[in-house]
Structure formats: structure tokens, C-alpha cells
Design an enzyme around this catalytic site. Structure first.
Site, PDB file in Angstrom:
ATOM      1  N   GLU A  72     -17.286  50.621 -12.479  1.00 51.19           N
ATOM      2  CA  GLU A  72     -18.040  51.404 -11.630  1.00 51.19           C
ATOM      3  C   GLU A  72     -18.785  52.733 -12.598  1.00 51.19           C
ATOM      4  O   GLU A  72     -20.027  52.670 -12.257  1.00 51.19           O
ATOM      5  CB  GLU A  72     -17.436  52.157 -10.511  1.00 51.19           C
ATOM      6  CG  GLU A  72     -17.074  51.123  -9.333  1.00 51.19           C
ATOM      7  CD  GLU A  72     -15.676  50.563  -9.602  1.00 51.19           C
ATOM      8  OE1 GLU A  72     -15.094  50.665 -10.579  1.00 51.19           O
ATOM      9  OE2 GLU A  72     -15.138  49.979  -8.523  1.00 51.19           O
ATOM     10  N   PHE A 134      -5.461  53.365   2.517  1.00 51.18           N
ATOM     11  CA  PHE A 134      -5.656  52.525   1.303  1.00 51.18           C
ATOM     12  C   PHE A 134      -6.908  52.716   0.817  1.00 51.18           C
ATOM     13  O   PHE A 134      -8.089  52.621   1.574  1.00 51.18           O
ATOM     14  CB  PHE A 134      -5.381  51.068   1.625  1.00 51.18           C
ATOM     15  CG  PHE A 134      -5.433  50.241   0.363  1.00 51.18           C
ATOM     16  CD1 PHE A 134      -4.545  50.373  -0.779  1.00 51.18           C
ATOM     17  CD2 PHE A 134      -6.652  49.162   0.509  1.00 51.18           C
ATOM     18  CE1 PHE A 134      -5.044  49.573  -1.763  1.00 51.18           C
ATOM     19  CE2 PHE A 134      -6.922  48.451  -0.819  1.00 51.18           C
ATOM     20  CZ  PHE A 134      -5.960  48.629  -1.921  1.00 51.18           C
ATOM     21  N   GLN A 135      -7.068  52.959  -0.282  1.00 47.05           N
ATOM     22  CA  GLN A 135      -8.345  53.167  -0.881  1.00 47.05           C
ATOM     23  C   GLN A 135      -9.188  54.253  -0.343  1.00 47.05           C
ATOM     24  O   GLN A 135     -10.361  54.504  -0.551  1.00 47.05           O
ATOM     25  CB  GLN A 135      -9.249  51.967  -1.344  1.00 47.05           C
ATOM     26  CG  GLN A 135      -8.690  50.976  -2.026  1.00 47.05           C
ATOM     27  CD  GLN A 135      -9.284  49.937  -2.864  1.00 47.05           C
ATOM     28  OE1 GLN A 135     -10.311  49.628  -1.962  1.00 47.05           O
ATOM     29  NE2 GLN A 135      -9.096  49.356  -4.101  1.00 47.05           N
ATOM     30  N   LYS A 184     -16.680  52.208   6.710  1.00 47.81           N
ATOM     31  CA  LYS A 184     -16.622  50.871   6.871  1.00 47.81           C
ATOM     32  C   LYS A 184     -17.310  50.610   8.483  1.00 47.81           C
ATOM     33  O   LYS A 184     -17.979  49.712   8.588  1.00 47.81           O
ATOM     34  CB  LYS A 184     -15.361  50.011   6.594  1.00 47.81           C
ATOM     35  CG  LYS A 184     -15.522  48.526   6.354  1.00 47.81           C
ATOM     36  CD  LYS A 184     -14.454  47.928   5.984  1.00 47.81           C
ATOM     37  CE  LYS A 184     -14.579  46.288   5.738  1.00 47.81           C
ATOM     38  NZ  LYS A 184     -13.118  45.841   5.403  1.00 47.81           N
ATOM     39  N   MET A 500     -17.722  62.569 -34.941  1.00 48.59           N
ATOM     40  CA  MET A 500     -18.279  64.023 -34.735  1.00 48.59           C
ATOM     41  C   MET A 500     -17.027  64.720 -34.842  1.00 48.59           C
ATOM     42  O   MET A 500     -17.109  66.245 -35.121  1.00 48.59           O
ATOM     43  CB  MET A 500     -19.094  64.304 -33.614  1.00 48.59           C
ATOM     44  CG  MET A 500     -19.789  65.583 -33.415  1.00 48.59           C
ATOM     45  SD  MET A 500     -20.904  65.809 -34.627  1.00 48.59           S
ATOM     46  CE  MET A 500     -22.352  65.395 -34.108  1.00 48.59           C
TER      47      MET A 500
END
Lengths: 602, 171
Positions: A72, A134-135, A184, A500
């Protein structure tokens, strides 16, 4: 305080319905319809449980192309690359929980660099919110301070308005990321859809047109200046291509030198006679000295970032400063200015040009000022020593620039030495061709950004100039480019170090290389080939030109593993806590230690 | 190496904001994220349709920081208007406190006497205690609480400051 509108499935918010009757649609369908109405063509995303209804609505969608990334975070950087190279907002679709948390780095990146982006996140059903489902993650809570604005939509009747408003906020004023969290059940529940009226927001009204009295003062200060400099930034790119044209006109009219931040490269052509190069920590000697000795700084869409100013009490001590910015909070944040001008930088430049013309402004004689600048230029601060067996990284970029001249090239970068070398040695004549993570400094930005840029510009030659450490942060996106047959090129300056970090350790910590060696590097050629890419390794001077040419000529995605000098450092450099006039020009000026004040600065 | 701090000023800011979910977190979070101070914060909706809330924030910082706080508040999307009452001209500020004091005999009498001087109202009483309701400036309440502490202060609840500009015009 609470938004009491709850979802009642099938009868959602009946009181809010418009009087005209429309066919009821699911929240997911309303979302897709809105995206089409808003002209969205590409969505970068990754499916998951809490966005399945949206993915079903997107299935074989005739108008919206979904690009499946591999992580993502990459979806957000791809959207940034798409947005930065096209001027259109980037759109991201991810699931709840880990989908949203993985997106946060890219959202923050877009906030820091003012990139228009709309991120749609799935959320658990409204009745599960707060139950540690969940999630489940508190996405609006987590993204509150890394977005320009965010929403949790609890009813499908509100969805269309929120989506249109989100795009309006993301793309207007100082652009930035907006998150829309959609539970949802709201994706499944139905509501009538009518295209919302144009947004007339009660409290969000960015000031585009500046106060004419301030324009007048700015013009008077400009006319009185003997040693002016135009200090330009990413705001000019964000304002649109017209602003870059206006900058060129303003520069031409005044004859003033032009410098730019990392984010503004390309708004004034690097081939232009008044170009001083980038300023700041790895800027040119002439740009930093001109800033220090100027009597007027006209700041156009830049924000006096610490990477630009160096030590604040020594920053351009004898100049008057005009700050043109669309965001009032950027003004007087780091540097106190004499004249703040709040407005869109393009609009302000147009007004200034008109007023200069009205006053019969004739180009002043700045020859004395230019003679001093030419003296600083003569230090040739970007030069580097060659002659050894190894390819100098600066040489690799210079050759890449030469080989791609005349082509429609878009360069993205990761973060580190290679990024600064690219900014110094690849020269941009047009806006929207240089995509880099400036404010947040996100390693792993370049490859997904290149994918986004290629989708927005199918005919462009898109090259990610990368480092061996950074490229590994989103290396999985090799698969995305393969899947969509995107001919992006990756040019890795491989020095086997987080260069760097190592450079700072040499400057500050007596070369104690704590964890900055890239041990166990993969064989990048084999790795790329495993993903179906063409891969080229360049190991010697003899291979450099031909390797670059082969990369350009090979259709499809190509990775180049260019082995460069392992220990070269990026100069010039203003060490942290130092003034513009205390630049290090070459390695001989490095002492290896610094005091605690300098060590405490980033 | 030592970290130095700049001289601070106290400012009372009055904001009108959209009365929507998360607005308080947005504002309070901006203060913590950017390292600004909140001395007190009050919030309540103020329109008939419950669409707008007024938030009054007492903050402190050097003048430059106060300017930044105002600019940062102003750019939050749901914020309608930010006014610095301290700068905007003469204004009235008030705070309400409930002060519970316990004690018997002389202490009890002294508490009542002081309450009268401060025009505090008794809103609850037992044989051994009072709850006083007092309104006034932060300073007045601080003074009252300081005196009660010597007599038998049990606990206090304070609302934080609200304020309005003097005169007939709105903020």
C-alpha cells in the site's frame, strides 16, 4: 460534538434525501460514479476484506483503471508520481487496518510536498467500530495529522458530497492528501445518487488572488532592489504550467538571478541564462552566496525550509524578503519576512508583471550584481575529480542526462546521495519532470512514483535514479511494472552504502560507519530478471555510455545496476548548523567532528 | 549543550468551528503535534442548529509562536474563524470553578466569610463541608483557591476560560 448520523441499512438517512427521486445505489457504486464524475481515470490500490464491495463495483469497470500495487505504501507514492507529473489528483484505494497504516508514509509524504491526493480506505462496519475488530484501526485518528483533511463517512447519503468535497480540498489552495474512511456497511447500503452541486465550503476558502496593495508594495520593493534574487519552490509547480511560464516572463523582465528549492526544479529552465542552480544544503556556491548577499529575496512558492536556510541567524542577513505563498502558516514560520503576500503564486506573478508593465518598468542594470555572481560561479562548485578506475556517480548522472537530451524525460528519485547528485547534475528545463520526496525524504519513493508517472505519461521516458539501499524499500513494485507493461527504467547508483548516512558519519562521527554498509545486497540483475525485467550491469567507464544507451533503446522495463565509486560524497554541502557562506566544497574541507549543537540538528 | 527557551506571553484565542466529529481532536492534536501549549480549552455549540461551536483556548508562547498557532488553526478545514482576544481589543474573560472545602469551627466560618468577599455561592453543604461556585478571571479564582488551600481545600473543578470582545459588535 458527535456525528450522530447512524446507518440504517436500506433506509439510510431518509431525511436527507433530495426531493427528486433517483435510483438507489450502493455506497460502492456511488463512490465509482463520483470518481467518474470527477474525471478520475486511474486508481492505485490493493484489495482486502473491508473494501471488497468497492472492488466488486470496480470489477471490469469501463472507465476506471485500477493498478494493483504490491504494497500500500507504493500505491500512495505511485499516486504522488501520477499527480506530480500530470497535475491531476492521485487516487488511492486500500483496505482497513494494515492497508491504511501502510499508506500512512505516502500520505505524510504528500502532505509535506503538497501533492493533491485522495486516499479511500475501507473500514470495518459501523457497528464494529471501536470493538478492536479484525483489521480495525482508527484510520481518521491515525491520519488526522498527516492529511490536509479526513473524513469518516457513516452514511451512504453523505458519500457523494464528501467525495466531491475531498477532491476540492485536495486540489485547491495548498494541495495535499485527503483521506476518506468508508465502513464496509456504508459501501453496501444504498442511497439515491445525484451529482452534487459545486462545492461552496462554509469555512475552507483558500485565498487565490492577493491583496492588490501588497502586489504594489512587492513591485515597489522589486523596483528599488539592486541585488534581487528569485527564490522559487514547489508552489510554482503546484500552481500549474502557467506559473512556470509567468516565472520565466518575470525573470526575463527583471533580469534577476533565479534559484530554486529541490521541489521547484524545472519551473525555471536550467538552460536559462539567469539560472544559478539549486540552493540550500547541497545547492551551488553561487545560489547560496547570492542568497546571502542579496538585498531583496522574492520567495515564490517556497517555504524557507531548514534544508534551504542553513543557520537561521546567518540566513541572508542584509535582504528585504517578500514571501509569496498560498498558505499563511508558511509565512514567518522559520524566517521573518518584510512583506507576506498571501495568494496563488501564479496569480501573484501575473499581477506583478501587469503592474510592472503599467509602471513602464525597464530592465534595470544589474551588471555589478551579475559580476559578483559570476565570481561565485567561477568556483565551479559542482565539479568533481575523476581519473580513477571507478565511475564517479556524478559522471553517471551527467552521461544519463546527455544521453536522454531531447527526449520527453521524467526523472524520479529515491532519497540520499543519488537524489542530490541527480538534482545537481540532471538539468530540467520544464516543470512536472522531476519527482522526488523533498519534505519527508522517503526512501522507496522513486520506483512507485515512476510507475505512477508512466501511467500518466505513457509516451515519456520515465527513469528512477536510485541508490542500492533505497531501491530495496519498495523493490516489490518491479512486479507492478511488469504486470502493466510499463517501460519504466531504474538506474541504480550502486556504491554498496547508505551513502548519505555514511557521508554524515564521515562529517560528524569520525567515520565510524555504524550500520551504513549495505551488506548482503541482492544481485540486482538476477532479481530484476526474475520479475521479467531486462537488466544491465555497468561496471566500468567503457560500459557506461553503451549501457545507458541500451537502457534507453530497450522496450519495456529495464533495471541498470551501475557500480559507482564507493566512497564519493555529495558536495558542495552546508553542514548542519552552518551558514550559507560556510560551504564545504570538497572532501579536503571535512574535519570529521562537530560540536553538540550541530550534532543535534537533522 | 543546553536547550534555551524564549519569553512567553499568555493569549486567549476564540475560534468558531464546524460542530463535527473529531474537531476537538484535530485542534488539540495540532497543539501537541507542533509543540504548542494549551493552558485551558473550552468548547460548546453556540448556534440554534448546533452547526457551529465556539472554542476558547488559553495558550502561551513567544509572539512569533502565537502568530503561528493562529495561522495553523486557521488552515484547519472546519475552522471558520480565529480571533486573538488578547490582540483584538478590550475583552471580558471568565472562568467558573467549583471548590470543595472541608472543615469545622473557625475554618468553616472563615471559609464562608472569604466566599462572601469573592462573591462565591454555596451550592452544596454538609456539617463539615461546602462546595462554592465562583466565577471570575483566572487570577481571581487562583487567589480564592489559594486562600481555601490554607483552610481545608478538598478538590476543585474548573471550566477553563471563555471570553468575548467588549461592546456591541460580535467577535
Amino acid at each position: 460534538m458527535a456525528d450522530s448520523q447512524a446507518v440504517t441499512q436500506g433506509n439510510a438517512g431518509a431525511g436527507n434525501r433530495p426531493k427528486t427521486t433517483h435510483k438507489e445505489r450502493s455506497g460502492a457504486d456511488i463512490l465509482c460514479e463520483c470518481l467518474v464524475d470527477l474525471g478520475v481515470e486511474v486508481v492505485f490500490g490493493y484489495p482486502g476484506g473491508a473494501v471488497l464491495p468497492i472492488y466488486d463495483a470496480l470489477y471490469a469497470h469501463p472507465r476506471i483503471k485500477h493498478i494493483l500495487v504490491r504494497h500500500e505504501q507504493a500505491a500512495t507514492h505511485a499516486a504522488e508520481g501520477y499527480a506530480r507529473s500530470t497535475g491531476k489528483p492521485g487516487v488511492v484505494l486500500v483496505t482497513s487496518g494494515p492497508g491504511a497504516t501502510n499508506a500512512i508514509t505516502g500520505i505524510t509524504d504528500a502532505l509535506m510536498d503538497s501533492i493533491p491526493m485522495v486516499v479511500i480506505t475501507g473500514q470495518v462496519a459501523t457497528h464494529l467500530i471501536g470493538t478492536d475488530a479484525f483489521q480495525e484501526a482508527d484510520t481518521v485518528g491515525l491520519t488526522r495529522h498527516c492529511t490536509k483533511h479526513n473524513y469518516l463517512v457513516k452514511s451512504p447519503t453523505k458519500l457523494a458530497h464528501v467525495i466531491h468535497e475531498a477532491f476540492h480540498i485536495a486540489t485547491s489552495g495548498r494541495p495535499g492528501p485527503v483521506v476518506i474512511d468508508i465502513p464496509k456497511d456504508v459501501q453496501v447500503a444504498t442511497a439515491p445518487y445525484a451529482r452534487p452541486e459545486p462545492i461552496d465550503h462554509p469555512s475552507y476558502r483558500p485565498q487565490v488572488k492577493a491583496d492588490p496593495r501588497l502586489i504594489e508594495s512587492a513591485v515597489e520593493m522589486l523596483m528599488a532592489a539592486e541585488r534581487p534574487i528569485l527564490y522559487t519552490g514547489g508552489g510554482i509547480i503546484n500552481s500549474g504550467p502557467e506559473a512556470s511560464t509567468l516565472l520565466r516572463e518575470l525573470a526575463e523582465m527583471t533580469g534577476a538571478p533565479v534559484t530554486s528549492t529541490l521541489m521547484g526544479l524545472g519551473s525555471y529552465p536550467a538552460s536559462g541564462g539567469q539560472w544559478l542552480g539549486m540552493l540550500g544544503m547541497h545547492g551551488t556556491y553561487e545560489a547560496n552566496f547570492a542568497m546571502n548577499k542579496a538585498d531583496l529575496i522574492l520567495c515564490l512558492g517556497a517555504r524557507f525550509d531548514d534544508r534551504v536556510t542553513g543557520r537561521l541567524d546567518a540566513f541572508s542577513p542584509n535582504s528585504k524578503k517578500i514571501h509569496v505563498d498560498i498558505d499563511r502558516s508558511s509565512v514567518n514560520k522559520n524566517v521573518l519576512v518584510d512583506l507576506p503576500v498571501i495568494g496563488d503564486v501564479g496569480s501573484v506573478m501575473a499581477d506583478m508583471i501587469a503592474m510592472l508593465k503599467k509602471r513602464g518598468y525597464a530592465k534595470p542594470d544589474f551588471s555589478e550584481w551579475w559580476a559578483r555572481i559570476d565570481g561565485w560561479r567561477a568556483r565551479r562548485s559542482l565539479d568533481y575529480v575523476e581519473g580513477g578506475e571507478e565511475i564517479m556517480p556524478q559522471r553517471a548522472i551527467a552521461d544519463l542526462f546527455t544521453a536522454t537530451r531531447g527526449k520527453n524525460v521524467i526523472i524520479t528519485t529515491e532519497v540520499g546521495q543519488h537524489q542530490m547528485w541527480a538534482a545537481q547534475h540532471f538539468h530540467f528545463d520544464d516543470p512536472n519532470k522531476w519527482l522526488t520526496s523533498g519534505g519527508l525524504g522517503t526512501m522507496g519513493y522513486g520506483l512507485p512514483a515512476a510507475i505512477g508517472a508512466q501511467l500518466g505519461n505513457p509516451d515519456a521516458l520515465v527513469i528512477d535514479i536510485a541508490g542500492d539501499a533505497s531501491i530495496q524499500m519498495n523493490i516489490q513494485e518491479l512486479g507492478t511494472a511488469t504486470q502493466y507493461r510499463l517501460p519504466v527504467k531504474i538506474f541504480i547508483l550502486n556504491n554498496e552504502y547508505m551513502g548519505m548516512v555514511r557521508q554524515w558519519q564521515e562529517l560528524t562521527y569520525e567515520s565510524r560507519y555504524s550500520e551504513s554498509y549495505s551488506d548482503s545486497l541482492p544481485d540486482f540483475v538476477k532479481l530484476a530478471e526474475a520479475y521479467g525485467w531486462t537488466a544491465i550491469r555497468i561496471e566500468s567507464h567503457a560500459d557506461l555510455a553503451s549501457g545507458i544507451q541500451r537502457m534507453i533503446d530497450t522496450p519495456g522495463p529495464v533495471l541498470v545496476d551501475c557500480r559507482v565509486a564507493k566512497l564519493s560524497n555529495c558536495f558542495p554541502m552546508i553542514p548542519s548548523g552552518a551558514a550559507h557562506t560556510d560551504m564545504l566544497l570538497d572532501p579536503s574541507m571535512v574535519s570529521g567532528t562537530m560540536d553538540d549543537e550541530a550534532k543535534a540538528l537533522v | 549543550m543546553h536547550i534555551t527557551e524564549e519569553q512567553s506571553e499568555r493569549h486567549v484565542l476564540s475560534l468558531t468551528v464546524a460542530n463535527e466529529a473529531g474537531i476537538l481532536a484535530r485542534i488539540a492534536g495540532m497543539f501537541t503535534a507542533r509543540g504548542y501549549n494549551i493552558e485551558s480549552l473550552t468548547v460548546a455549540d453556540i448556534t440554534q442548529d448546533h452547526s457551529i461551536s465556539r472554542i476558547t483556548i488559553v495558550t502561551n508562547g513567544p509572539p512569533r509562536v502565537i502568530d503561528q498557532i493562529i495561522a495553523q488553526l486557521d488552515r484547519l478545514v472546519p475552522v471558520h474563524r480565529v480571533v486573538d482576544l488578547t490582540e483584538a481589543g478590550p475583552y471580558v474573560e471568565r472562568e467558573l470553578a467549583l471548590v470543595k472545602v472541608a472543615g469545622t469551627g473557625d475554618h468553616r466560618i472563615e471559609a464562608l466569610r472569604l466566599a462572601e468577599v469573592f462573591r462565591a455561592k454555596v451550592v452544596d453543604t454538609t456539617i463539615e463541608s461546602f462546595i462554592f461556585e465562583i466565577t471570575g478571571t483566572t487570577e481571581k479564582i487562583d487567589t480564592f483557591v489559594g486562600l481555601m488551600r490554607q483552610i481545608g481545600l478538598v478538590e476543585i473543578g474548573r471550566t477553563g476560560v471563555v471570553g468575548l470582545i467588549r461592546g456591541k459588535d460580535p467577535i
